[in-house]
Design a protein around this motif. Structure first.
Motif, PDB file in Angstrom:
ATOM      1  N   UNK A  99      27.778 -19.381  69.291  1.00 25.58           N
ATOM      2  CA  UNK A  99      27.325 -19.226  67.908  1.00 25.58           C
ATOM      3  C   UNK A  99      27.390 -20.549  67.139  1.00 25.58           C
ATOM      4  N   UNK A 100      28.407 -21.360  67.434  1.00 27.31           N
ATOM      5  CA  UNK A 100      28.512 -22.658  66.750  1.00 27.31           C
ATOM      6  C   UNK A 100      27.323 -23.540  67.093  1.00 27.31           C
ATOM      7  N   UNK A 101      26.970 -23.583  68.364  1.00 25.53           N
ATOM      8  CA  UNK A 101      25.891 -24.469  68.810  1.00 25.53           C
ATOM      9  C   UNK A 101      24.519 -23.931  68.441  1.00 25.53           C
ATOM     10  N   UNK A 102      24.284 -22.645  68.691  1.00 25.08           N
ATOM     11  CA  UNK A 102      22.947 -22.083  68.494  1.00 25.08           C
ATOM     12  C   UNK A 102      22.632 -21.863  67.024  1.00 25.08           C
ATOM     13  N   UNK A 103      23.618 -21.415  66.223  1.00 25.73           N
ATOM     14  CA  UNK A 103      23.362 -21.080  64.829  1.00 25.73           C
ATOM     15  C   UNK A 103      23.843 -22.148  63.854  1.00 25.73           C
ATOM     16  N   UNK A 104      24.400 -23.253  64.409  1.00 26.81           N
ATOM     17  CA  UNK A 104      24.880 -24.362  63.581  1.00 26.81           C
ATOM     18  C   UNK A 104      25.925 -23.874  62.558  1.00 26.81           C
ATOM     19  N   UNK A 105      26.949 -23.177  63.090  1.00 26.45           N
ATOM     20  CA  UNK A 105      28.011 -22.623  62.255  1.00 26.45           C
ATOM     21  C   UNK A 105      29.294 -23.417  62.461  1.00 26.45           C
ATOM     22  N   UNK A 106      30.183 -23.316  61.469  1.00 23.91           N
ATOM     23  CA  UNK A 106      31.495 -23.917  61.686  1.00 23.91           C
ATOM     24  C   UNK A 106      32.339 -22.963  62.526  1.00 23.91           C
ATOM     25  N   UNK A 107      33.432 -23.462  63.057  1.00 23.55           N
ATOM     26  CA  UNK A 107      34.258 -22.683  63.991  1.00 23.55           C
ATOM     27  C   UNK A 107      34.779 -21.395  63.359  1.00 23.55           C
ATOM     28  N   UNK A 108      35.205 -21.457  62.119  1.00 21.30           N
ATOM     29  CA  UNK A 108      35.770 -20.279  61.471  1.00 21.30           C
ATOM     30  C   UNK A 108      34.743 -19.158  61.378  1.00 21.30           C
ATOM     31  N   UNK A 109      33.511 -19.492  60.926  1.00 22.53           N
ATOM     32  CA  UNK A 109      32.489 -18.465  60.758  1.00 22.53           C
ATOM     33  C   UNK A 109      32.080 -17.892  62.130  1.00 22.53           C
ATOM     34  N   UNK A 129      26.210 -11.750  71.463  1.00 21.70           N
ATOM     35  CA  UNK A 129      25.079 -12.605  71.824  1.00 21.70           C
ATOM     36  C   UNK A 129      24.133 -12.753  70.641  1.00 21.70           C
ATOM     37  N   UNK A 130      23.158 -13.632  70.806  1.00 24.91           N
ATOM     38  CA  UNK A 130      22.234 -13.931  69.715  1.00 24.91           C
ATOM     39  C   UNK A 130      21.337 -12.749  69.380  1.00 24.91           C
ATOM     40  N   UNK A 131      20.967 -11.937  70.387  1.00 25.83           N
ATOM     41  CA  UNK A 131      20.088 -10.796  70.135  1.00 25.83           C
ATOM     42  C   UNK A 131      20.728  -9.829  69.151  1.00 25.83           C
ATOM     43  N   UNK A 132      22.032  -9.624  69.288  1.00 25.57           N
ATOM     44  CA  UNK A 132      22.713  -8.706  68.376  1.00 25.57           C
ATOM     45  C   UNK A 132      22.675  -9.233  66.949  1.00 25.57           C
ATOM     46  N   UNK A 133      22.842 -10.532  66.771  1.00 29.81           N
ATOM     47  CA  UNK A 133      22.803 -11.112  65.429  1.00 29.81           C
ATOM     48  C   UNK A 133      21.383 -11.043  64.856  1.00 29.81           C
ATOM     49  N   UNK A 134      20.387 -11.327  65.691  1.00 31.09           N
ATOM     50  CA  UNK A 134      19.008 -11.422  65.204  1.00 31.09           C
ATOM     51  C   UNK A 134      18.425 -10.077  64.812  1.00 31.09           C
ATOM     52  N   UNK A 135      18.753  -9.024  65.561  1.00 28.43           N
ATOM     53  CA  UNK A 135      18.040  -7.774  65.352  1.00 28.43           C
ATOM     54  C   UNK A 135      18.936  -6.624  64.903  1.00 28.43           C
ATOM     55  N   UNK A 136      20.207  -6.910  64.604  1.00 34.10           N
ATOM     56  CA  UNK A 136      21.085  -5.852  64.122  1.00 34.10           C
ATOM     57  C   UNK A 136      20.697  -5.492  62.683  1.00 34.10           C
TER      58      UNK A 136
END
Length: 561
Positions: A387-397, A408-415
């Motif tokens: 998530x840090x690398x793909x979504x450009x997030x800080x470690x805490x988030x 995974x990214x699919x869950x974030x994108x389409x939830x």
């Protein structure tokens, strides 16, 4: 050796004596005698003649007759044993001296008005033969052969019904480590790999074994015994525990390491009866009787349970289990035990976990609490990094997303956006931005996968096939599956993965689409749809073909094992 009045009764006496000795029906012996005399007579009168012999069951008188059958004119081949209806008219009349008869459908003809018909048989008596030394010896061999065959058939029928039961016998001899056992009316074999440990027997020792298989072979019925088969122990318990014999308690599963240790799962259908206590008996008398027969084999009696996790916890006794994670699709289970219980759960040389696996029919992975903690931490860190690398997030988030169950990214994108809004500190703008970033990354990966698949030679027929994503097509192309025809030849387990058993050990077969979580049923549907599109399968028969495919794939998997 002529058949005279002096030795007619001897035929019946001999038949009865042989039948009594071999424990077969006297009728079989008499039929063998009739057959042997008929063969001997053919050598005298001619092999092309149909010579028949009938021995009177009361007097022992042997009557020799020559038979000729009425056939169609174009079917006439053997002039010695057949004739046409026109030729038969000469003989078609009632016998005046009683030495000939006409038979129709096995019955004596009484009405001669209609003339002979195809299939009628004319029998006329011929003089008895005087058997020479060679003919007599041949007749004797025929009788012995027929008697031997009848004896083998009797033995096979008798012991076939006893397969799956325990039998008592006496050791006769040892051949190359195999024990030949006298079981009353026949001999059985206890192969050296079916003996417990280093058992040794001497001639005339009494032995108890399980009838594992009975086969009909040219040399006679072969009876195979076993003392290592799990069902041998189950049958011993049935003999020692009346509740099992009566069906109140049922043995659900048995696993054995012959001569060392065994586990047996039991269930009671009467709430007032403890299945484990009933099998143990007063002061262990019942289980000790079985242990004594099995050369001191230690036996764990386990209560059976429909719940896999509960049953496994019982099966791993005496080890304590902290947690059980069951993967139903893979038929695999993970067991977490305290660090100090690991060696007890695995057992000496893996014996305890191996028997528990055989008993439950599941693949078992045993982890200590420390190992599980490390694995969970590694998974947490890898998802956080994703998530840090793909979504450009800080470690805490990123850690916050993982802690909320996103993997995974699919869950974030389409939830549903409400699930993101339930996270502390996430408003509608932040949620929308997270989903937009996730979708952008997924679309970029899809484009890259599509370009890679085309570069590998994947054709449009496969790329445009509904149900396959560009990432799936890329994975297939890397394995040489580049056209819809290639895809249609795949088995469902090649795509979704499966399990095979090699040398008693279950091994995982990695599926090409398994990383994309394609189930066996989904893979089967995709393959059958491709076959319908190519015209290989009639759509009207799709349901039946799908079932056949499942059976075929199952056979392929077993063949691979």
């Amino acid at each position: 050796m002529a058949i005279t009045s002096a030795n007619q009764l001897e035929l019946l006496q001999t038949a009865e004596a042989v039948a009594r000795e071999k424990m077969i029906e006297p009728e079989l012996v008499i039929e063998a005698m009739e057959d042997s005399l008929a063969r001997a007579a053919k050598s005298r009168y001619g092999s092309e003649m149909d010579i028949r012999v009938r021995i009177d069951r009361k007097t022992g008188n042997a009557t020799f007759t020559r038979a000729r059958t009425v056939v169609e004119e174009e079917a006439l081949e053997n002039y010695q044993a057949e004739f046409t209806a026109a030729q038969a008219k000469t003989y078609f009349e009632p016998s005046k001296d009683g030495r000939s008869i006409w038979l129709r459908d096995g019955q004596v003809v009484s009405d001669f008005a209609g003339g002979p018909q195809v299939g009628d048989v004319f029998q006329e008596q011929v003089p008895p033969v005087d058997l020479g030394r060679i003919a007599a010896q041949s007749a004797k061999q025929v009788i012995l052969q027929r008697v031997r065959e009848a004896e083998r058939d009797r033995q096979y029928e008798e012991f076939r019904d006893r397969a799956g039961t325990i039998i008592n016998g006496v050791v006769k001899r040892e051949e190359y480590g195999n024990i030949i056992v006298d079981v009353g009316r026949g001999e059985a074999i206890l192969r050296r790999n079916e003996k417990i440990g280093r058992e040794s027997y001497r001639p005339n020792d009494r032995i108890r074994a399980y009838v594992k298989d009975v086969r009909r072979e040219n040399r006679g019925p072969q009876i195979f015994l076993s003392r290592t088969d799990p069902q041998f122990m189950a049958e011993l318990f049935k003999m020692e525990v009346p509740e099992i014999y009566d069906g109140v308690i049922e043995i659900k599963a048995v696993a054995r390491d012959p001569g060392s240790r065994a586990k047996i799962a039991v269930i009671s259908y009467d709430n007032s009866i403890d299945p484990v206590g009933a099998c143990v008996g007063m002061r262990g008398s019942r289980v000790q009787a079985v242990v004594g027969e099995l050369q001191g084999e230690k036996i764990d009696i386990i209560p059976w349970n429909e719940d896999h996790a509960t049953f496994l916890v019982n099966a791993l006794q005496p080890a304590e289990v902290s947690k059980v994670v069951f993967d139903e699709e893979a038929n695999k289970i993970e067991v977490v035990v305290p660090d100090e219980q690991l060696s007890l759960a695995i057992g000496r040389r893996g014996q305890n976990v191996r028997l528990a696996s055989q008993l439950t029919g599941l693949d078992i992975d045993i982890l200590t609490e420390e190992e599980e903690s490390k694995r969970r931490q590694a998974e947490f860190n890898s998802r956080t990094a994703l998530f840090m690398e793909a979504l450009d997030l800080d470690e805490f988030f990123a850690q916050l997303l993982v802690a909320e169950g996103f993997t995974n990214l699919e869950e974030v994108a389409y939830v549903d956006q409400d699930e993101l809004l339930s996270i502390d500190g996430v408003d509608e703008g932040t949620a929308a931005e997270l989903q937009a970033r996730a979708r952008d990354v997924l679309e970029a990966k899809t484009r890259a996968a599509l370009e890679s698949a085309r570069a590998l030679g994947a054709e449009d027929s496969l790329i445009e096939f509904e149900g396959l994503t560009p990432q799936m097509v890329e994975a297939l192309a890397k394995d040489g599956i580049k056209t819809l025809e290639d895809f249609a030849t795949c088995a469902d387990w090649e795509l979704a993965g499966g399990w095979t058993t090699v040398n008693g050990q279950r091994q995982k077969d990695e599926g090409l689409l398994e990383p994309f979580e394609v189930s066996l049923e989904e893979a089967q549907t995709l393959v059958m749809t491709a076959r319908v599109m190519l015209g290989w399968v009639d759509p009207a028969e799709l349901g039946g073909a799908t079932e056949d495919e499942a059976e075929t794939d199952g056979d392929d998997e077993e063949a691979g094992a």
